[in-house]
Write an enzyme that holds these catalytic residues in place. Structure first.
Site, short mmCIF file in Angstrom:
data_model
loop_
_atom_site.label_atom_id
_atom_site.label_comp_id
_atom_site.label_asym_id
_atom_site.label_seq_id
_atom_site.Cartn_x
_atom_site.Cartn_y
_atom_site.Cartn_z
N GLU A 235 7.07 -6.87 2.03
CA GLU A 235 8.30 -6.80 2.80
C GLU A 235 7.88 -6.62 4.27
O GLU A 235 7.13 -5.69 4.58
CB GLU A 235 9.13 -5.59 2.33
CG GLU A 235 10.47 -5.57 3.02
CD GLU A 235 11.33 -4.38 2.63
OE1 GLU A 235 10.90 -3.55 1.81
OE2 GLU A 235 12.45 -4.31 3.17
N ARG B 37 -1.20 1.69 -8.27
CA ARG B 37 -1.38 1.51 -6.83
C ARG B 37 -2.60 2.28 -6.37
O ARG B 37 -3.05 3.23 -7.02
CB ARG B 37 -0.13 1.90 -6.05
CG ARG B 37 0.36 3.31 -6.25
CD ARG B 37 1.77 3.47 -5.70
NE ARG B 37 1.82 3.35 -4.26
CZ ARG B 37 2.60 2.47 -3.60
NH1 ARG B 37 3.37 1.66 -4.26
NH2 ARG B 37 2.60 2.42 -2.30
N LYS C 92 4.53 3.27 3.79
CA LYS C 92 4.83 2.61 5.06
C LYS C 92 5.74 3.47 5.93
O LYS C 92 5.63 3.46 7.14
CB LYS C 92 5.50 1.26 4.80
CG LYS C 92 4.49 0.11 4.70
CD LYS C 92 5.18 -1.22 4.82
CE LYS C 92 5.55 -1.76 3.46
NZ LYS C 92 6.01 -3.14 3.44
#
Ligand code: ATP
Ligand code: MG
Length: 593
Positions: free
Chosen positions: A62, A291, A301
């Site tokens: 994104e 992850r 983020k």
């Protein structure tokens, strides 16, 4: 209305390189569960007498921030498994949320993926380019009775949703007719309603144990400009609707994502099951892997953006950041990051990887390729009293002992030199073998010298050493065979280049800063000495034209990379890595009091 369209990253639970470097291993070692699934799928095609499918993966960031080392893991996995199987990997901007996204991020993402050494060929896509098709899929769901326009606001929707232990309740708008739903949805698109006034929801099961399946919102109204589609749209699809369909549109076969998407898989499949995909070649499937979490840093983020916006670091590419751009600026190489990602492997449960493991990969790569130079970080002047004033000798220095083809260079030697302050002790403890009064040591590539005296200022600090040299020890060996216990690096005072050297330490003081204690914030764990500015360093003459991105090993001191701020005459270096894991020692000393 729900603005965030995708799952939040969970908190971890467990305890300048050359851009031309694009060599990517075609096959990586080991077979993880993802590779096994792909191999089994291909074998299944053969066994069933079907044509062998082309493996298609995608990396779908994104564009709402810069990529970090966690993304590097996903990038390496997606591109490498596709390449290993003769398939392809797409780069897709998952840009369905206009409020947080920006072209600045799109540009940084493409630059970073390319820098890591991966090539998506012509397969660069934007979910935003599918808005029209996604809209038609939504109308299709409405027509089949699988979606409805809902007038509940965000708060009401939360009330109706139920909890993990209680089922939800049906929206009062759930039984609208197909015609009414179509009409309202078209008017949503036409901009007739205020942001958040209505949503389109999938009509699934308000009693589903998986809350993701309780009539999830698939479209929302948002009157904001999109960085790609401009003002064309005021309704935007939610992640769970857009992602699976984008995968299907592109012919993705294996949609690899991280574990926080496990609950979304049911919805991924539901959407694909309820639209007509006969025009599309593949039926994608989602698989989840753990992850990456790294010690002493964070991967969210949102937190990284706050670090930048609140000025805790100098920017997204600050060399202390776990971003790809920060690591590039710091001097980490693409090869070292790829080696790290390969080394940590692909697992099904979350863990916390030691930052030291990344640094190991960085040192391992730099050690092989990086030219050696001499640089003194904290200079102490040394005068060689029996060396003729004004004389300059050029000595041969080896550029890289690991790589004979790197050759040699000339370094100037003269009467006044700088050595490292920590290499001298006036009153040395027992195990200190470097320079001390009356003691003889070797100067790298030069002569044996003996300290004959110390000059101090009024405060009693040592300002200069007096020494003599033995002219017979040229080349660094004594003809009589006598030995010295230390070899020091040095630079000739008159030739040395001043430089600013930025010394980096861990950004956070805690192994797992994301696990925040009550009453604290993650910023309480910032390391106050994560950046130490050194402006007294003196470097050897050969570095005068060192260009941004070039990395050198300062002998005995570590790896240093020229910063983009650097200019001829005003050199700026970043410490890329120490020669050994010094941070572990610092922590150990701290723990020992
Ligand atoms: P946020 O931190 O806001 O949750 P994100 O890091 O997940 O965002 P995306 O742009 O959604 O950002 O990530 C793109 C892809 O990278 C996704 O497929 C995601 O699963 C993967 N990814 C993100 N973070 C990691 C990580 N730490 N380790 C491995 N893969 C990751
Ligand atoms: Mg995410």
């Amino acid at each position: 209305m729900p603005i965030d369209t995708r799952p939040k990253s969970p908190t971890p639970s467990g305890a300048g390189a050359d851009a031309a470097d694009t060599a990517v291993p075609a096959a990586s070692g080991g077979s993880d569960f993802i590779r096994q699934i792909i191999a089994a799928d291909l074998a299944g095609d053969v066994a069933a007498g079907r044509p062998r499918r082309t493996i298609v993966t995608r990396f779908p960031p994104e564009p709402n921030g810069y990529l970090h080392i966690g993304h590097a893991k996903a990038i390496c996995l997606n591109f490498t498994v596709a390449a290993e199987n003769g398939g392809r990997c797409h780069l897709r901007m998952d840009d369905t949320n206009p409020s947080k996204e920006d072209v600045e991020y799109v540009d940084s993402i493409t630059a970073d993926v390319r820098w890591l050494g991966f090539d998506w060929g012509p397969h660069f896509y934007h979910a935003a380019d599918y808005f029209e098709r996604l809209y038609l899929f939504a109308e299709e769901l409405i027509c089949k009775g699988n979606a409805f326009v809902c007038d509940l606001n965000a708060e009401q929707m939360r009330e109706y949703r139920g909890t993990l232990t209680e089922p939800g309740r049906h929206s009062p708008w759930r039984e609208r007719s197909t015609d009414e739903n179509l009409d309202l949805f078209r008017r949503m698109r036409a901009g007739e309603f205020a942001g958040g006034a209505r949503t389109l929801r999938a009509r699934i099961d308000m009693a589903a144990p998986n809350i993701a399946m309780r009539d999830p919102v698939i479209y929302r109204i948002q009157h904001s400009s999109h960085h790609r589609s401009g003002d064309k749209w005021c309704i935007y699809p939610m992640y769970d609707f857009a992602h699976c369909l984008s995968d299907a549109i592109e012919g993705v076969t294996h949609s690899l994502c991280t574990l926080e998407f496990v609950p979304n898989r049911a919805l991924y499949d539901w959407v694909l099951d309820h639209v007509d995909l006969s025009a599309h070649s593949s039926r994608p499937r989602q698989f989840e892997f753990a992850r990456l979490n790294l010690t002493y840093t964070v991967m969210s983020k949102r937190t990284l953006r706050l670090l930048v916006e609140e000025g805790h670091v100098r920017g997204w590419d600050d060399p202390r950041m776990p971003t790809i751009s920060g690591m590039r600026r710091r001097g980490y190489t693409p090869a070292s990051i790829r080696a790290f990602c390969e080394g940590i492997g692909i697992a099904r449960s979350d863990n916390l990887v030691q930052f030291a493991q990344l640094e190991f990969c960085v040192r391992d790569d730099l050690n092989r390729h990086t030219p050696r130079v001499m640089g003194v970080l904290r200079p102490l002047k040394m005068v060689i009293e029996n060396y003729p004033d004004g004389r300059v000798e050029y000595l041969d220095a080896v550029n890289n002992p690991e790589d004979p083809s790197a050759g040699t260079r000339k370094v100037p030697f003269s009467r006044e030199l700088y050595i490292e302050r920590e290499d001298f002790q006036e009153d040395p403890p027992k195990k200190f073998f470097r320079l001390a009064p009356g003691r003889e040591v070797r100067l790298r590539y030069g002569y044996f010298i003996t300290c004959t005296g110390v000059v101090k200022n009024e405060a009693g600090d040592i300002t200069e050493l007096r020494c003599t040299y033995d002219p017979a020890t040229t080349g660094g060996n004594a003809p009589d065979g006598r030995k010295v216990k230390a070899t020091l690096h040095w630079v000739a005072a008159a030739h040395a280049l001043p430089a600013e050297v930025r010394l980096y330490n861990q950004l956070f003081t805690r192994e797992n800063p994301a696990r925040v204690e009550e009453g604290a914030t993650i910023f309480d764990y910032l390391n106050p000495t994560s950046l130490e500015l050194n402006t007294e360093a003196r470097l050897e003459e050969s570095l005068t034209s060192a260009a941004p991105g070039q990395t050198f090993q300062f002998e005995r001191m570590g790896y240093f990379t020229v910063d983009p701020d650097s200019r001829t005459g005003a050199l700026v270096f970043n410490r890329t890595a120490t020669l050994k894991d010094e941070w572990a020692n610092v922590l150990k000393r701290g723990a020992e009091g």
